[in-house]
Design a protein around this motif. Structure first.
Motif, PDB file in Angstrom:
ATOM      1  N   VAL A 173       0.837  -1.203   0.000  1.00  0.00           N
ATOM      2  CA  VAL A 173       0.000   0.000   0.000  1.00  0.00           C
ATOM      3  C   VAL A 173       0.871   1.252   0.000  1.00  0.00           C
ATOM      4  N   ILE A 174       1.913   1.275   0.841  1.00  0.00           N
ATOM      5  CA  ILE A 174       2.796   2.449   0.904  1.00  0.00           C
ATOM      6  C   ILE A 174       3.475   2.688  -0.444  1.00  0.00           C
ATOM      7  N   GLY A 175       3.966   1.626  -1.073  1.00  0.00           N
ATOM      8  CA  GLY A 175       4.625   1.764  -2.373  1.00  0.00           C
ATOM      9  C   GLY A 175       3.680   2.260  -3.449  1.00  0.00           C
ATOM     10  N   ALA A 176       2.461   1.691  -3.484  1.00  0.00           N
ATOM     11  CA  ALA A 176       1.486   2.091  -4.511  1.00  0.00           C
ATOM     12  C   ALA A 176       1.054   3.546  -4.309  1.00  0.00           C
ATOM     13  N   LEU A 177       0.819   3.941  -3.065  1.00  0.00           N
ATOM     14  CA  LEU A 177       0.415   5.321  -2.784  1.00  0.00           C
ATOM     15  C   LEU A 177       1.528   6.311  -3.123  1.00  0.00           C
ATOM     16  N   ALA A 178       2.776   5.941  -2.855  1.00  0.00           N
ATOM     17  CA  ALA A 178       3.902   6.813  -3.209  1.00  0.00           C
ATOM     18  C   ALA A 178       3.962   6.994  -4.723  1.00  0.00           C
ATOM     19  N   GLY A 179       3.737   5.909  -5.461  1.00  0.00           N
ATOM     20  CA  GLY A 179       3.711   6.006  -6.924  1.00  0.00           C
ATOM     21  C   GLY A 179       2.595   6.912  -7.418  1.00  0.00           C
ATOM     22  N   LEU A 180       1.433   6.851  -6.780  1.00  0.00           N
ATOM     23  CA  LEU A 180       0.304   7.695  -7.183  1.00  0.00           C
ATOM     24  C   LEU A 180       0.555   9.166  -6.838  1.00  0.00           C
ATOM     25  N   THR A 181       1.259   9.419  -5.736  1.00  0.00           N
ATOM     26  CA  THR A 181       1.619  10.807  -5.403  1.00  0.00           C
ATOM     27  C   THR A 181       2.462  11.414  -6.516  1.00  0.00           C
ATOM     28  N   LEU A 182       3.455  10.654  -6.970  1.00  0.00           N
ATOM     29  CA  LEU A 182       4.303  11.110  -8.080  1.00  0.00           C
ATOM     30  C   LEU A 182       3.486  11.315  -9.349  1.00  0.00           C
ATOM     31  N   LEU A 183       2.544  10.416  -9.594  1.00  0.00           N
ATOM     32  CA  LEU A 183       1.703  10.523 -10.785  1.00  0.00           C
ATOM     33  C   LEU A 183       0.946  11.854 -10.816  1.00  0.00           C
ATOM     34  N   PHE A 184       0.324  12.236  -9.692  1.00  0.00           N
ATOM     35  CA  PHE A 184      -0.441  13.491  -9.653  1.00  0.00           C
ATOM     36  C   PHE A 184       0.459  14.700  -9.904  1.00  0.00           C
ATOM     37  N   VAL A 185       1.661  14.664  -9.359  1.00  0.00           N
ATOM     38  CA  VAL A 185       2.595  15.770  -9.576  1.00  0.00           C
ATOM     39  C   VAL A 185       2.966  15.862 -11.060  1.00  0.00           C
ATOM     40  N   LEU A 186       3.265  14.726 -11.679  1.00  0.00           N
ATOM     41  CA  LEU A 186       3.644  14.714 -13.095  1.00  0.00           C
ATOM     42  C   LEU A 186       2.493  15.168 -13.986  1.00  0.00           C
ATOM     43  N   LEU A 187       1.285  14.688 -13.700  1.00  0.00           N
ATOM     44  CA  LEU A 187       0.135  15.053 -14.534  1.00  0.00           C
ATOM     45  C   LEU A 187      -0.133  16.552 -14.497  1.00  0.00           C
ATOM     46  N   GLY A 188      -0.059  17.130 -13.317  1.00  0.00           N
ATOM     47  CA  GLY A 188      -0.422  18.529 -13.187  1.00  0.00           C
ATOM     48  C   GLY A 188       0.681  19.499 -13.537  1.00  0.00           C
ATOM     49  N   PHE A 189       1.943  19.132 -13.247  1.00  0.00           N
ATOM     50  CA  PHE A 189       2.977  20.169 -13.243  1.00  0.00           C
ATOM     51  C   PHE A 189       4.224  19.849 -14.064  1.00  0.00           C
ATOM     52  N   ALA A 190       4.406  18.620 -14.519  1.00  0.00           N
ATOM     53  CA  ALA A 190       5.595  18.314 -15.331  1.00  0.00           C
ATOM     54  C   ALA A 190       5.364  18.784 -16.764  1.00  0.00           C
ATOM     55  N   PRO A 191       6.397  19.344 -17.413  1.00  0.00           N
ATOM     56  CA  PRO A 191       6.251  19.808 -18.803  1.00  0.00           C
ATOM     57  C   PRO A 191       6.303  18.641 -19.781  1.00  0.00           C
ATOM     58  N   LEU A 192       5.250  17.844 -19.777  1.00  0.00           N
ATOM     59  CA  LEU A 192       5.192  16.648 -20.618  1.00  0.00           C
ATOM     60  C   LEU A 192       4.236  16.862 -21.782  1.00  0.00           C
ATOM     61  N   ALA A 193       4.513  16.182 -22.891  1.00  0.00           N
ATOM     62  CA  ALA A 193       3.602  16.224 -24.035  1.00  0.00           C
ATOM     63  C   ALA A 193       2.276  15.589 -23.647  1.00  0.00           C
ATOM     64  N   SER A 194       1.192  15.991 -24.322  1.00  0.00           N
ATOM     65  CA  SER A 194      -0.134  15.464 -23.977  1.00  0.00           C
ATOM     66  C   SER A 194      -0.192  13.948 -24.143  1.00  0.00           C
ATOM     67  N   GLY A 195       0.515  13.414 -25.155  1.00  0.00           N
ATOM     68  CA  GLY A 195       0.531  11.960 -25.349  1.00  0.00           C
ATOM     69  C   GLY A 195       1.145  11.229 -24.172  1.00  0.00           C
ATOM     70  N   VAL A 196       2.178  11.837 -23.574  1.00  0.00           N
ATOM     71  CA  VAL A 196       2.821  11.225 -22.403  1.00  0.00           C
ATOM     72  C   VAL A 196       1.862  11.250 -21.213  1.00  0.00           C
ATOM     73  N   LYS A 197       1.126  12.350 -21.052  1.00  0.00           N
ATOM     74  CA  LYS A 197       0.178  12.436 -19.942  1.00  0.00           C
ATOM     75  C   LYS A 197      -0.954  11.424 -20.112  1.00  0.00           C
ATOM     76  N   ILE A 198      -1.389  11.231 -21.354  1.00  0.00           N
ATOM     77  CA  ILE A 198      -2.415  10.207 -21.605  1.00  0.00           C
ATOM     78  C   ILE A 198      -1.873   8.829 -21.229  1.00  0.00           C
ATOM     79  N   ALA A 199      -0.619   8.557 -21.604  1.00  0.00           N
ATOM     80  CA  ALA A 199      -0.002   7.265 -21.261  1.00  0.00           C
ATOM     81  C   ALA A 199       0.096   7.094 -19.752  1.00  0.00           C
ATOM     82  N   LEU A 200       0.433   8.171 -19.034  1.00  0.00           N
ATOM     83  CA  LEU A 200       0.500   8.109 -17.575  1.00  0.00           C
ATOM     84  C   LEU A 200      -0.859   7.771 -16.969  1.00  0.00           C
ATOM     85  N   VAL A 201      -1.913   8.392 -17.503  1.00  0.00           N
ATOM     86  CA  VAL A 201      -3.269   8.110 -17.013  1.00  0.00           C
ATOM     87  C   VAL A 201      -3.590   6.634 -17.208  1.00  0.00           C
TER      88      VAL A 201
END
Length: 390
Positions: free
Chosen positions: A269-297
Motif C-alpha cells: 500500500v505504501i509503495g502504490a500510494l507513493a507512486g500515485l503521489t508522483l503521478l499526480f505531480v507529473l500530470l499537473g505540473f511536469a512539462p510533458l507532451a499530452s501523449g505522455v500524460k495520456i499514457a500516464l493516465v
C-alpha cells in the motif's frame, strides 16, 4: 444442477451485475465535456454528476447493511439494480444539469444498495474471502474499463445515448440476478447504525478507512476531473479510460493476488500510494507532451487497481466485526472521500487554474502514505490474526 453448481452460477450472475453497475460509473466520464458544452455548464456544475452520485452512496452505505438484514440480501440487490435502471433512463431523458445531478443522486442510491450487498453475497457464495474480493474487484475493473468505452462509442452520437444504454444493461443485470441468484437468508439481528461507527474504535480498521477516504479522493479526482483536463474527443476519452480500466482490472486481480502472498500488505500500500503521489505531480505540473500524460493516465490504472483490491481486502480482514458492518463502515469513508473530489476539483480549477486540482490529489495521497506508514504494524498484526487469511 447440484448445490455447488447453483452457487457457482449465482456467484457469476452477481459478478456480471457488479460489472454492469460499475460500467455505470465510468459511462459518464467521456461525455462530461460534451454535457458541459451542450448544456452550458461550468466544470463545477458538470462535476456535480459525480458528487451527487457518490455523496448519496456514502450516506446510504450506513443503512445498506440493515436494509439487507430486514429485506434479505437478494431483494436489496434487485431493488438497487431496479433503481439504477430507472434513474439511468431518467438521466437520458433529462435536459438540465440540476435534473441530471438529482437523477445521478438516485442512481447513487441504487448503487449504494447494490454494491455492498453484492460483496456480502459473493463472500457467502464463494466462501473464501480473498477469492471473493478478487472476483469483486475484477468485476469493478472490467466495469470501469467498459463503461468509458461504451460512453465514448455511444456518446459520439449524442450525450444521452450512454445513459440509455446503461439503463438497458441494468435491466439485463436485474434479470440475471432475479433468475439465477437463490441465497438462503440467515436470520440475523438488525444492528443499530451506531455499530458502523463502533468499527472505527479498532485502530487498524480506522487507519484503513481513513486511508481509503484519502485514496478515493485521489481516485475520483483523476476519474472525474481528467476528462476536462485532457481536451480529447468523446471517443478519445472513452479509449483512454478503457485502457486505464483494463489495467485497473489487472492490478486488482493478478498483481494484487501475487503480491499479497509475497509482501506485507502495508508495504504494498505504501509503495502504490507513493507512486500515485508522483503521478499526480507529473500530470499537473511536469512539462510533458499530452501523449505522455495520456499514457500516464492509462498506466496509473495498474496502481489504482492494486490499491482498490488491497484496501477492500484489508477492510474485511482487520475489522474483527461482522462483514456487513465492516463493509458499510469502510464504504462510508471511501465514498465520502470520493464525493468530495469531483466538485473540489471543479471549484479549484475555476479559481486557481487547470493543473492545481492535481496538487490536491497529490497532497491527499501523500497523507495516506504517512498514515499507512504510522499504522503499518497494527494493520499487519490485525490481518495476521484473522482466521480467514490463513
Amino acid at each position: 444442477m447440484g448445490s455447488s453448481a447453483r452457487q457457482g452460477v449465482a456467484a457469476w450472475a452477481i459478478t456480471a451485475a457488479c460489472l454492469i453497475v460499475f460500467m455505470g460509473i465510468g459511462v459518464v466520464d467521456p461525455i462530461l465535456p460534451e454535457i458541459g458544452h451542450q448544456l452550458g455548464a461550468t466544470p463545477t456544475q458538470v462535476e456535480l454528476l459525480f458528487t451527487t452520485y457518490l455523496g448519496v452512496m456514502a450516506v446510504m452505505t450506513l443503512f445498506a447493511g440493515n436494509i439487507g438484514t430486514r429485506l434479505g440480501r437478494r431483494r436489496v440487490a434487485l431493488l438497487g439494480l431496479a433503481l439504477i435502471a430507472v434513474f439511468a433512463l431518467a438521466c437520458g431523458l433529462s435536459g438540465s444539469i440540476p435534473a441530471l445531478a438529482v437523477f445521478r443522486g438516485g442512481w447513487g442510491l441504487g448503487s449504494a444498495l447494490f454494491t455492498p450487498t453484492a460483496l456480502v453475497l459473493l463472500l457467502a457464495l464463494i466462501g473464501h474471502a480473498e477469492k471473493a474480493i478478487m472476483r469483486y474487484e475484477a468485476a469493478i475493473g472490467l466495469g470501469m474499463s467498459m463503461g468509458p468505452l461504451l460512453g465514448g462509442v455511444l456518446g459520439s452520437h449524442g450525450w444521452r445515448f450512454p445513459f440509455l444504454g446503461a439503463a438497458a444493461l441494468m435491466l439485463l443485470a436485474l434479470a440475471a440476478v432475479a433468475v439465477f441468484v437463490r441465497v438462503p437468508e440467515k436470520r440475523e439481528p438488525v444492528r443499530p447504525v451506531g455499530d458502523v461507527f463502533r468499527a472505527y474504535r479498532h485502530p487498524a480498521f480506522l487507519a484503513v478507512g481513513i486511508t481509503g477516504l484519502l485514496y478515493y479522493f485521489g481516485f475520483f479526482l483523476l476519474l472525474g476531473y481528467t476528462p476536462l483536463f485532457l481536451h480529447l474527443s468523446t471517443l478519445g476519452l472513452g479509449l483512454t479510460f478503457f485502457g486505464w480500466g483494463l489495467l485497473l482490472g489487472l492490478g486488482s486481480t493478478l498483481l494484487a493476488e501475487r503480491l499479497l502472498h509475497r509482501v506485507r500488505a502495508s508495504r504494498i500500500v505504501i509503495g502504490a500510494l507513493a507512486g500515485l503521489t508522483l503521478l499526480f505531480v507529473l500530470l499537473g505540473f511536469a512539462p510533458l507532451a499530452s501523449g505522455v500524460k495520456i499514457a500516464l493516465v492509462v498506466l496509473s490504472g495498474t496502481l489504482f487497481g492494486l490499491m482498490n483490491a488491497l484496501l477492500t481486502t484489508l477492510s474485511v480482514e482487520v475489522s474483527h466485526m461482522p462483514r456487513a458492518t465492516a463493509t458499510s463502515a469502510y464504504n462510508f469513508l471511501r465514498w465520502l472521500g470520493a464525493a468530495a473530489a469531483p466538485v473540489t476539483s471543479g471549484v479549484v480549477a475555476e479559481r486557481l487554474g487547470a493543473p492545481v486540482p492535481y496538487a490536491f490529489g497529490a497532497v491527499a495521497v501523500a497523507l495516506a502514505v504517512l498514515l499507512m506508514a504510522l499504522a503499518a504494524r497494527p494493520i499487519d498484526a490485525a490481518r495476521s490474526s484473522d482466521p480467514h487469511v490463513h
